[in-house]
Design a protein around this motif. Structure first.
Motif, PDB file in Angstrom:
ATOM      1  N   ARG A 349       0.914  -1.027   0.146  1.00 23.19           N
ATOM      2  CA  ARG A 349       0.090  -0.069   0.013  1.00 23.19           C
ATOM      3  C   ARG A 349       0.787   1.009  -0.229  1.00 23.19           C
ATOM      4  NH1 ARG A 349      -2.940  -3.391   3.572  1.00 23.19           N
ATOM      5  NH2 ARG A 349      -2.063  -2.108   5.373  1.00 23.19           N
ATOM      6  N   TRP A 350       1.946   1.246   0.845  1.00 24.93           N
ATOM      7  CA  TRP A 350       2.933   2.401   0.915  1.00 24.93           C
ATOM      8  C   TRP A 350       3.538   2.592  -0.744  1.00 24.93           C
ATOM      9  CZ3 TRP A 350       8.419   1.306   0.601  1.00 24.93           C
ATOM     10  CH2 TRP A 350       9.227   2.583   0.817  1.00 24.93           C
ATOM     11  N   ALA A 351       3.990   1.593  -1.294  1.00 26.10           N
ATOM     12  CA  ALA A 351       4.612   1.581  -2.630  1.00 26.10           C
ATOM     13  C   ALA A 351       3.556   1.983  -3.871  1.00 26.10           C
ATOM     14  CB  ALA A 351       5.142   0.031  -2.977  1.00 26.10           C
ATOM     15  N   ALA A 352       2.352   1.902  -3.739  1.00 22.99           N
ATOM     16  CA  ALA A 352       1.284   2.385  -4.555  1.00 22.99           C
ATOM     17  C   ALA A 352       1.566   3.825  -4.480  1.00 22.99           C
ATOM     18  CB  ALA A 352       0.024   1.911  -4.206  1.00 22.99           C
ATOM     19  N   GLY A 353       1.708   4.629  -3.766  1.00 23.84           N
ATOM     20  CA  GLY A 353       1.842   5.927  -3.713  1.00 23.84           C
ATOM     21  C   GLY A 353       3.265   6.692  -4.270  1.00 23.84           C
ATOM     22  N   ALA A 354       4.001   5.544  -4.724  1.00 22.78           N
ATOM     23  CA  ALA A 354       5.496   6.356  -4.946  1.00 22.78           C
ATOM     24  C   ALA A 354       5.448   7.406  -6.156  1.00 22.78           C
ATOM     25  CB  ALA A 354       6.124   4.966  -5.222  1.00 22.78           C
ATOM     26  N   ASP A 358      15.259   9.755  -8.969  1.00 21.95           N
ATOM     27  CA  ASP A 358      16.461   9.142  -9.549  1.00 21.95           C
ATOM     28  C   ASP A 358      17.664   9.234  -8.526  1.00 21.95           C
ATOM     29  OD1 ASP A 358      16.895  11.998  -9.694  1.00 21.95           O
ATOM     30  OD2 ASP A 358      16.759  11.998 -11.992  1.00 21.95           O
ATOM     31  N   ALA A 359      17.405   9.947  -7.491  1.00 22.90           N
ATOM     32  CA  ALA A 359      18.511  10.300  -6.697  1.00 22.90           C
ATOM     33  C   ALA A 359      18.540   9.024  -5.405  1.00 22.90           C
ATOM     34  CB  ALA A 359      18.631  11.683  -6.105  1.00 22.90           C
ATOM     35  N   GLU A 360      19.704   9.056  -4.725  1.00 19.98           N
ATOM     36  CA  GLU A 360      19.979   8.255  -3.642  1.00 19.98           C
ATOM     37  C   GLU A 360      18.819   8.803  -2.452  1.00 19.98           C
ATOM     38  OE1 GLU A 360      23.091   6.371  -0.425  1.00 19.98           O
ATOM     39  OE2 GLU A 360      23.708   7.339  -2.314  1.00 19.98           O
ATOM     40  N   THR A 361      18.231   7.907  -1.848  1.00 17.39           N
ATOM     41  CA  THR A 361      17.193   7.999  -0.621  1.00 17.39           C
ATOM     42  C   THR A 361      17.850   7.715   0.369  1.00 17.39           C
ATOM     43  OG1 THR A 361      16.102   6.184  -0.590  1.00 17.39           O
ATOM     44  CG2 THR A 361      15.674   7.774  -2.113  1.00 17.39           C
ATOM     45  N   PRO A 362      17.418   8.282   1.714  1.00 16.63           N
ATOM     46  CA  PRO A 362      17.874   7.878   3.021  1.00 16.63           C
ATOM     47  C   PRO A 362      17.601   6.340   3.267  1.00 16.63           C
ATOM     48  CG  PRO A 362      16.857  10.110   3.202  1.00 16.63           C
ATOM     49  CD  PRO A 362      16.476   9.589   1.768  1.00 16.63           C
ATOM     50  N   LEU A 363      16.467   5.726   2.607  1.00 16.31           N
ATOM     51  CA  LEU A 363      16.165   4.679   2.832  1.00 16.31           C
ATOM     52  C   LEU A 363      17.269   3.578   2.182  1.00 16.31           C
ATOM     53  CD1 LEU A 363      14.562   2.142   3.825  1.00 16.31           C
ATOM     54  CD2 LEU A 363      13.013   2.468   1.731  1.00 16.31           C
ATOM     55  N   LEU A 364      17.520   3.971   0.832  1.00 23.12           N
ATOM     56  CA  LEU A 364      18.815   3.201   0.180  1.00 23.12           C
ATOM     57  C   LEU A 364      19.834   3.404   0.866  1.00 23.12           C
ATOM     58  CD1 LEU A 364      19.709   1.920  -2.338  1.00 23.12           C
ATOM     59  CD2 LEU A 364      20.114   4.137  -3.304  1.00 23.12           C
ATOM     60  N   PRO A 394       7.216   7.615  -0.669  1.00 24.71           N
ATOM     61  CA  PRO A 394       8.273   6.736  -1.229  1.00 24.71           C
ATOM     62  C   PRO A 394       8.456   7.266  -2.561  1.00 24.71           C
ATOM     63  CG  PRO A 394       6.629   5.362  -1.319  1.00 24.71           C
ATOM     64  CD  PRO A 394       6.176   6.419  -0.626  1.00 24.71           C
ATOM     65  N   THR A 395       9.822   7.021  -3.191  1.00 23.84           N
ATOM     66  CA  THR A 395      10.106   7.371  -4.388  1.00 23.84           C
ATOM     67  C   THR A 395      10.385   6.045  -5.075  1.00 23.84           C
ATOM     68  OG1 THR A 395      12.660   7.350  -4.361  1.00 23.84           O
ATOM     69  CG2 THR A 395      11.322   9.302  -3.760  1.00 23.84           C
ATOM     70  N   THR A 396      10.479   6.297  -6.548  1.00 25.07           N
ATOM     71  CA  THR A 396      10.893   4.968  -7.270  1.00 25.07           C
ATOM     72  C   THR A 396      12.056   4.249  -6.941  1.00 25.07           C
ATOM     73  OG1 THR A 396      11.392   6.288  -9.227  1.00 25.07           O
ATOM     74  CG2 THR A 396       9.334   5.526  -9.078  1.00 25.07           C
ATOM     75  N   VAL A 397      13.015   4.988  -6.544  1.00 23.92           N
ATOM     76  CA  VAL A 397      14.349   4.526  -5.994  1.00 23.92           C
ATOM     77  C   VAL A 397      14.169   3.871  -4.613  1.00 23.92           C
ATOM     78  CG1 VAL A 397      16.614   5.365  -5.196  1.00 23.92           C
ATOM     79  CG2 VAL A 397      15.654   6.487  -7.380  1.00 23.92           C
ATOM     80  N   ASP A 398      13.294   4.227  -3.903  1.00 24.20           N
ATOM     81  CA  ASP A 398      12.946   3.384  -2.660  1.00 24.20           C
ATOM     82  C   ASP A 398      12.406   2.048  -3.254  1.00 24.20           C
ATOM     83  OD1 ASP A 398      13.693   5.263  -0.567  1.00 24.20           O
ATOM     84  OD2 ASP A 398      11.743   6.314  -1.040  1.00 24.20           O
ATOM     85  N   LEU A 399      11.415   1.892  -3.891  1.00 25.97           N
ATOM     86  CA  LEU A 399      10.959   0.752  -4.202  1.00 25.97           C
ATOM     87  C   LEU A 399      12.202  -0.255  -5.024  1.00 25.97           C
ATOM     88  CD1 LEU A 399       7.368   1.475  -5.677  1.00 25.97           C
ATOM     89  CD2 LEU A 399       8.280   1.435  -3.284  1.00 25.97           C
ATOM     90  N   ASP A 400      13.018   0.429  -5.750  1.00 19.28           N
ATOM     91  CA  ASP A 400      13.912  -0.154  -6.713  1.00 19.28           C
ATOM     92  C   ASP A 400      15.024  -0.752  -5.755  1.00 19.28           C
ATOM     93  OD1 ASP A 400      12.887   0.345  -9.075  1.00 19.28           O
ATOM     94  OD2 ASP A 400      14.138   1.878  -9.725  1.00 19.28           O
ATOM     95  N   ALA A 401      15.243  -0.045  -4.551  1.00 20.27           N
ATOM     96  CA  ALA A 401      16.007  -0.353  -3.510  1.00 20.27           C
ATOM     97  C   ALA A 401      15.705  -1.714  -2.826  1.00 20.27           C
ATOM     98  CB  ALA A 401      16.172   0.451  -2.526  1.00 20.27           C
ATOM     99  N   VAL A 402      14.323  -1.879  -2.456  1.00 15.80           N
ATOM    100  CA  VAL A 402      13.739  -2.885  -1.886  1.00 15.80           C
ATOM    101  C   VAL A 402      14.147  -4.239  -2.913  1.00 15.80           C
ATOM    102  CG1 VAL A 402      11.669  -4.040  -0.847  1.00 15.80           C
ATOM    103  CG2 VAL A 402      12.457  -1.572  -0.395  1.00 15.80           C
TER     104      VAL A 402
END
Length: 412
Positions: A349-354, A358-364, A394-402
């Protein structure tokens, strides 16, 4: 032998750090060098259980972290498709041993695909390399590090054994170099894990079998050392030496392989090449169920294929396993999967709102640091959980990181 289909791994901005991994041989965490990975595979006489899955996810995580650090990864894995347990199961069930091995290897491939494990570059069945294994045994005989033991129940010649004391005195390898075990513990593990310390004619109780000469009713192959089939440890040595550089960067498997399997494989490798077999030895903990270590012999198995057949999302299985540190021994409880399903639903559900990024995130950055530290997947999972719970978009980078680092595609 064919492997299985590879999952797509998204690219991430920047580079992660090279992982620091606990080394069994030194008893401390050290930075890994290179990307040559050998992981001991299955003996295909039953389906993949969660203990197997946890081991392969551990080394899948290592490969993902290496790739994120820009390391070129070459991964080799064997399948022991001729061995006593497989032959015994085939006879007990009235199935040809080849058919049993093929069917269970196919099921293993399916399980690995469901769990999104990156396949090995070299997935090798022992039956594909019998001749090179026999040639290696012949080389050890030539070096004076293998010897024959009289075998009255074979018409094809004698069994061949590795001379542990001879190798210890003439090479840089010695017993305990990887396991760091005392003599009594070695003897106990050797006895429990397929060894034959009481075999008459052996020079030392701990000398392992290299080549089993042909017996009536057993599969065998003609070779440079006579008709027969390989012993257990030498097969992994030969497959690793065929496909990977020397030394192997990481030799991995379950903790039940520390001794005798990995120690003897290393001894064979050093005896054959004169070089150190592996730079790093890494081992995954054991998974228990119903109070006992999950094992085929006990039959207390929770199988990946059965969970999938019950329509459990494979991502939830992967998440449930990643919530435990790879080196820990832990117990699976039947309701564990429900907690993982709920967590996965929350994350999705969190990911659906990404939003695009294109930049590094704190989660990454958190994921990279956690996984650098001895593949600390529980810490990485908690980092994602904190991000989800914070309510931050989240950003798409966060989803890509997971996806790239934990192997969980939240877009699915």
């Amino acid at each position: 032998m064919r492997s299985w289909s590879a999952p797509r791994i998204p690219g991430l901005p920047g580079r992660g750090p090279v992982p620091v991994l606990f080394d069994t041989a030194t008893g401390e965490a050290r930075e890994t060098t290179g990307g040559q990975l050998y992981v001991c595979g299955i003996t295909p006489y039953d389906a993949t259980h969660l203990g197997h899955a946890a081991t392969y996810l551990a080394f899948d995580t290592l490969g993902r972290v290496w790739r994120d650090a820009g390391v070129d990864v070459v991964y080799a894995q064997n399948t022991t498709d001729v061995d006593d347990p497989l032959l015994e199961r085939a006879e007990a069930t009235g199935v040809d041993w080849r058919e049993l091995a093929e069917s269970q290897t196919d099921l293993f491939r399916s399980d690995m695909e469901h769990l999104r494990v990156v396949p090995p570059d070299h997935f090798t069945a022992v039956t594909e390399v019998v001749e090179p294994i026999a040639d290696a045994v012949a080389a050890l005989v030539e070096k004076g590090l293998a010897y024959r033991v009289e075998t009255p129940d074979s018409d094809a010649g004698d069994d061949l054994y590795f001379d542990v004391e001879g190798a210890s005195s003439s090479t840089s390898w010695h017993l305990g170099i990887e396991s760091r075990l005392d003599a009594d513990t070695m003897l106990r593990f050797f006895t429990e894990r397929g060894g034959d310390p009481a075999r008459i004619g052996k020079r030392s109780e701990l000398d392992p079998l290299l080549w089993r000469s042909a017996r009536k009713g057993e599969p065998s192959w003609p070779s440079a050392v006579g008709e027969g089939r390989p012993g257990w440890h030498i097969e992994c040595t030969v497959i690793a030496l065929r496909h990977l550089g020397r030394p192997v960067s990481v030799n991995g498997g379950g903790s039940d392989l520390v001794f005798p399997h990995h120690e003897m494989s290393a001894g064979h490798g050093t005896a054959l090449t004169g070089e150190t077999f592996a730079s790093h030895y890494a081992h995954a903990g054991m998974v228990a169920y119903q109070g006992e270590k999950m094992s085929k012999s006990l039959g207390n198995l929770v199988k990946v294929s059965e969970l999938v057949a019950e329509e459990v999302d494979p991502r939830a299985i992967r998440l449930a396993l990643l919530q435990h540190h790879y080196r820990s021994d832990w117990e699976w409880f039947d309701d564990d999967v429900f907690g993982a399903i709920a967590r996965l639903s929350h994350w999705s559900r969190w990911a659906a709102g990404a939003t695009d990024g294109d930049a590094e995130t704190p989660l990454l950055a958190e994921l990279r640091q956690a996984l650098r530290d001895d593949l600390d997947t529980p810490r990485a999972v908690e980092a994602v959980e904190r991000s989800v719970a914070s309510g931050a978009v989240p950003t798409t980078v966060d989803l890509d990181a997971v996806d790239a680092l934990l192997g969980i595609d939240l877009r699915a």
